[in-house]
Scaffold this motif. Structure first.
Motif, PDB file in Angstrom:
ATOM      1  N   VAL A 167     125.667 -86.027  50.328  1.00 42.40           N
ATOM      2  CA  VAL A 167     124.792 -85.714  51.455  1.00 42.40           C
ATOM      3  C   VAL A 167     124.862 -86.865  52.447  1.00 42.40           C
ATOM      4  CG1 VAL A 167     122.403 -85.253  52.154  1.00 42.40           C
ATOM      5  CG2 VAL A 167     123.218 -84.425  49.944  1.00 42.40           C
ATOM      6  N   ILE A 168     124.953 -86.537  53.733  1.00 43.44           N
ATOM      7  CA  ILE A 168     124.831 -87.554  54.779  1.00 43.44           C
ATOM      8  C   ILE A 168     123.457 -87.367  55.394  1.00 43.44           C
ATOM      9  CG2 ILE A 168     125.679 -88.395  57.004  1.00 43.44           C
ATOM     10  CD1 ILE A 168     128.473 -87.471  56.201  1.00 43.44           C
ATOM     11  N   HIS A 169     122.701 -88.451  55.445  1.00 42.01           N
ATOM     12  CA  HIS A 169     121.340 -88.362  55.989  1.00 42.01           C
ATOM     13  C   HIS A 169     120.974 -89.630  56.736  1.00 42.01           C
ATOM     14  CE1 HIS A 169     119.683 -90.666  52.487  1.00 42.01           C
ATOM     15  NE2 HIS A 169     120.748 -90.129  51.911  1.00 42.01           N
TER      16      HIS A 169
ATOM     17  N   CYS B  70     114.753 -88.048  60.346  1.00 36.64           N
ATOM     18  CA  CYS B  70     115.793 -87.315  59.607  1.00 36.64           C
ATOM     19  C   CYS B  70     115.953 -85.878  60.100  1.00 36.64           C
ATOM     20  CB  CYS B  70     115.513 -87.345  58.108  1.00 36.64           C
ATOM     21  SG  CYS B  70     113.938 -86.624  57.622  1.00 36.64           S
ATOM     22  N   GLU B  71     114.882 -85.245  60.574  1.00 40.83           N
ATOM     23  CA  GLU B  71     115.017 -83.883  61.107  1.00 40.83           C
ATOM     24  C   GLU B  71     115.775 -83.896  62.432  1.00 40.83           C
ATOM     25  OE1 GLU B  71     112.400 -79.939  62.333  1.00 40.83           O
ATOM     26  OE2 GLU B  71     111.386 -81.600  61.342  1.00 40.83           O
TER      27      GLU B  71
ATOM     28  N   SER C 191     115.495 -84.512  55.494  1.00 47.97           N
ATOM     29  CA  SER C 191     116.552 -83.667  56.053  1.00 47.97           C
ATOM     30  C   SER C 191     117.881 -84.397  55.974  1.00 47.97           C
ATOM     31  CB  SER C 191     116.246 -83.348  57.519  1.00 47.97           C
ATOM     32  OG  SER C 191     115.044 -82.637  57.619  1.00 47.97           O
ATOM     33  N   GLY C 192     118.910 -83.661  55.616  1.00 49.08           N
ATOM     34  CA  GLY C 192     120.247 -84.221  55.546  1.00 49.08           C
ATOM     35  C   GLY C 192     121.277 -83.107  55.614  1.00 49.08           C
ATOM     36  N   ILE C 193     122.533 -83.497  55.655  1.00 48.96           N
ATOM     37  CA  ILE C 193     123.636 -82.546  55.729  1.00 48.96           C
ATOM     38  C   ILE C 193     124.418 -82.615  54.415  1.00 48.96           C
ATOM     39  CG2 ILE C 193     125.749 -81.903  56.963  1.00 48.96           C
ATOM     40  CD1 ILE C 193     123.138 -81.539  58.604  1.00 48.96           C
ATOM     41  N   TYR C 194     124.401 -81.511  53.669  1.00 47.34           N
ATOM     42  CA  TYR C 194     125.168 -81.423  52.429  1.00 47.34           C
ATOM     43  C   TYR C 194     126.635 -81.261  52.816  1.00 47.34           C
ATOM     44  CZ  TYR C 194     127.043 -79.738  48.028  1.00 47.34           C
ATOM     45  OH  TYR C 194     127.791 -79.593  46.896  1.00 47.34           O
TER      46      TYR C 194
END
Length: 167
Positions: free
Chosen positions: A31-33, A130-131, A7-10
């Motif tokens: 992506v920040i993860h 990560c979630e 899981s990460g933030i695009y």
């Protein structure tokens, strides 16, 4: 078939600095993860740094990478927010939540905050993964339905109690 999801933030475009030359490079798809392979083993890296984003695969903490490094053999899928209770209970754990997500600018600001401050804590597969990171960025509250519901309703209750006792 076991599928590994990260899981990460695009965040789209981002700038990264070459640690050797100091030159700044623009990434088109960043992506920040949080965490990942070997993330709980501080200082251990598994590969040479990426030539595009300079990521040292396996570094602990919150990182900014190119989308290719983020994917690293995993498949991409969209985590769904604000789903119905029926959808939530009939889909694979760790793929959706009934919680609503915030506006993209708020989400990206939170992700950059965790990146710059490195204040998301140590990686833990069950209690801080990560979630948890992605849902904290998207909703303001860290959640992990994959860990919480992996063992049904009873598992979710035990998980919630254990998470509270841990902090």
């Amino acid at each position: 078939m076991l599928v590994k999801l990260s899981s990460g933030i695009y965040i789209g475009e981002a700038k990264v600095t070459d640690p050797i030359s100091g030159k700044i490079r623009k990434l088109k798809h960043a992506v920040i993860h949080f965490g990942g392979n070997n993330s709980n083993i501080k200082g251990k890296t598994s590969d040479a740094p990426c030539r595009k984003c300079f990521n040292k695969h396996g570094d602990p903490g919150v990182t900014l990478t190119c989308s290719k490094c983020f994917q690293k053999g995993d498949m991409f899928s969209t985590y769904m927010y604000d789903v119905s209770f029926i959808t939530f209970n009939t889909t694979t754990n760790g793929t959706c939540t009934t919680a609503s997500c915030d506006e993209p600018d708020v989400v990206i600001k939170r992700a950059y905050g965790f990146l710059h401050n490195q204040n998301f804590g140590d990686y833990d597969l069950v209690f801080n993964n990560c979630e948890h990171f992605a849902t904290a960025c998207k909703t303001g509250k860290a959640r992990c339905n994959q860990a919480a519901l992996g063992f049904g309703v009873a598992g979710a209750i035990v998980y919630k109690a254990a998470r509270r006792l841990r902090w």
